[in-house]
Design a protein around this motif. Structure first.
Motif, PDB file in Angstrom:
ATOM      1  N   THR A 113      -5.349   4.062   0.598  1.00  0.00           N
ATOM      2  CA  THR A 113      -5.139   2.770   1.262  1.00  0.00           C
ATOM      3  C   THR A 113      -6.314   2.151   1.786  1.00  0.00           C
ATOM      4  N   TYR A 144       0.881  -1.084   0.068  1.00  0.00           N
ATOM      5  CA  TYR A 144       0.049  -0.009   0.001  1.00  0.00           C
ATOM      6  C   TYR A 144       0.596   1.279   0.032  1.00  0.00           C
ATOM      7  N   MET A 199       0.499   3.872   5.288  1.00  0.00           N
ATOM      8  CA  MET A 199      -0.831   3.129   6.058  1.00  0.00           C
ATOM      9  C   MET A 199      -0.591   3.992   7.401  1.00  0.00           C
ATOM     10  N   ARG A 251      -8.197   0.616  -0.909  1.00  0.00           N
ATOM     11  CA  ARG A 251      -7.527  -0.773  -1.481  1.00  0.00           C
ATOM     12  C   ARG A 251      -7.929  -1.739  -0.427  1.00  0.00           C
TER      13      ARG A 251
END
Length: 285
Positions: free
Chosen positions: A96, A18, A21, A99
């Motif tokens: 993120t 990612y 985060m 996703r």
């Protein structure tokens, strides 16, 4: 010397995937059953050992985390250039989260993220590339199954509305991108979703005759998707439908397998026309 645990490696894997985060995201995915004091102590130890690095805090007082040089080395990603702008940090952390949810519903396996797209664009620029020309890099490219067809969506997370001319220039570039089936905007409110659809209508009214290719343009509200993705609504110019009734999640969960005939238009990890050729095609716009 710090000893790297399996849980630490899981952190590195997620950060490599990612790129950025928040503390909350790391805790929910890796330290869900661990007390917060132990969790933060471990993050600080990894930070001190230069395995991870911290940015922020953001407006909610939460920090964001990235892989540092030693962490990249452990994962075999020494050449992986990870750069995040403090000005776009909240956008990147929200992306993120999008996703993560896409992973949970089975659509995240084949996603190509913005960082990966930017690296590939830089790697394949020729020495004759005009650096003054801007290219378009989506927040992500998402392969999905629509009925029995493999298609690619360009994801744009838009947290703040921009001016009309900026959208016109953006849509001009998108309309020329080979292999993109749809432009999917995820926005924070219903009112902004309406405005985005209005901007797309305005663009088509003024500029449609200049282009031979069409794209589907659709919008979804951010909180709706994050809280209940299967029942989130996607809207376009003709109406709305639930994402779960439109996208084939069952096939996506096992990984989308593009046929040899489809790969040229849909496998954008190898399609340089998505990035580099835009600089040439923009001349016509």
């Amino acid at each position: 010397m710090i000893r790297i645990s399996e849980r630490d490696k899981k952190i590195f894997e997620f950060l490599a995937k990612y790129e950025v985060m928040s503390s909350k995201q790391i805790k929910s995915l890796v330290f869900n059953q661990i007390p917060e004091t132990n969790f933060f102590r471990r993050l600080r130890e990894l930070e001190k050992a230069k395995m991870v690095k911290r940015m922020g805090p953001m407006t909610d007082h939460v920090y964001a985390w990235l892989l540092a040089e030693k962490g990249k080395s452990i994962m075999g990603f020494e050449d992986m250039d990870i750069y995040k702008n403090r000005l776009t940090l909240e956008h990147d952390v929200t992306l993120t989260q999008l996703r993560i949810v896409l992973d949970l519903v089975g659509l995240g396996k084949n996603i190509i993220g913005e960082g990966q797209l930017r690296r590939r664009a830089r790697e394949q620029r020729s020495k004759h590339y005009d650096q003054s020309k801007k290219i378009i890099v989506p927040d992500a490219l998402i392969p999905v199954m629509l009925n029995s067809r493999a298609e690619v969506f360009a994801l744009e997370l838009e947290l703040h509305f921009k001016n009309r001319q900026r959208y016109i220039e953006l849509f001009k570039k998108y309309i020329q991108m080979e292999g993109i089936y749809a432009i999917w905007y995820v926005v924070p409110s219903r009112s902004m979703a309406n405005r985005m659809l209005e901007e797309w209508d305005f663009f088509n009214l003024k500029h449609r005759n200049n282009y031979s290719k069409n794209k589907l343009f659709c919008v979804t509200e951010l909180d709706q998707f994050l809280n209940d993705p299967m029942n989130a609504v996607v809207r376009d110019r003709t109406g709305e439908t639930k994402i779960s009734q439109w996208w084939n999640f069952k096939i996506a969960e096992s990984g989308i397998k593009l046929t040899e005939n489809n790969q040229k238009n849909n496998d954008h990890s190898a399609d340089q026309s998505l990035i580099e050729n835009l600089s040439q095609k923009t001349e016509a716009a």
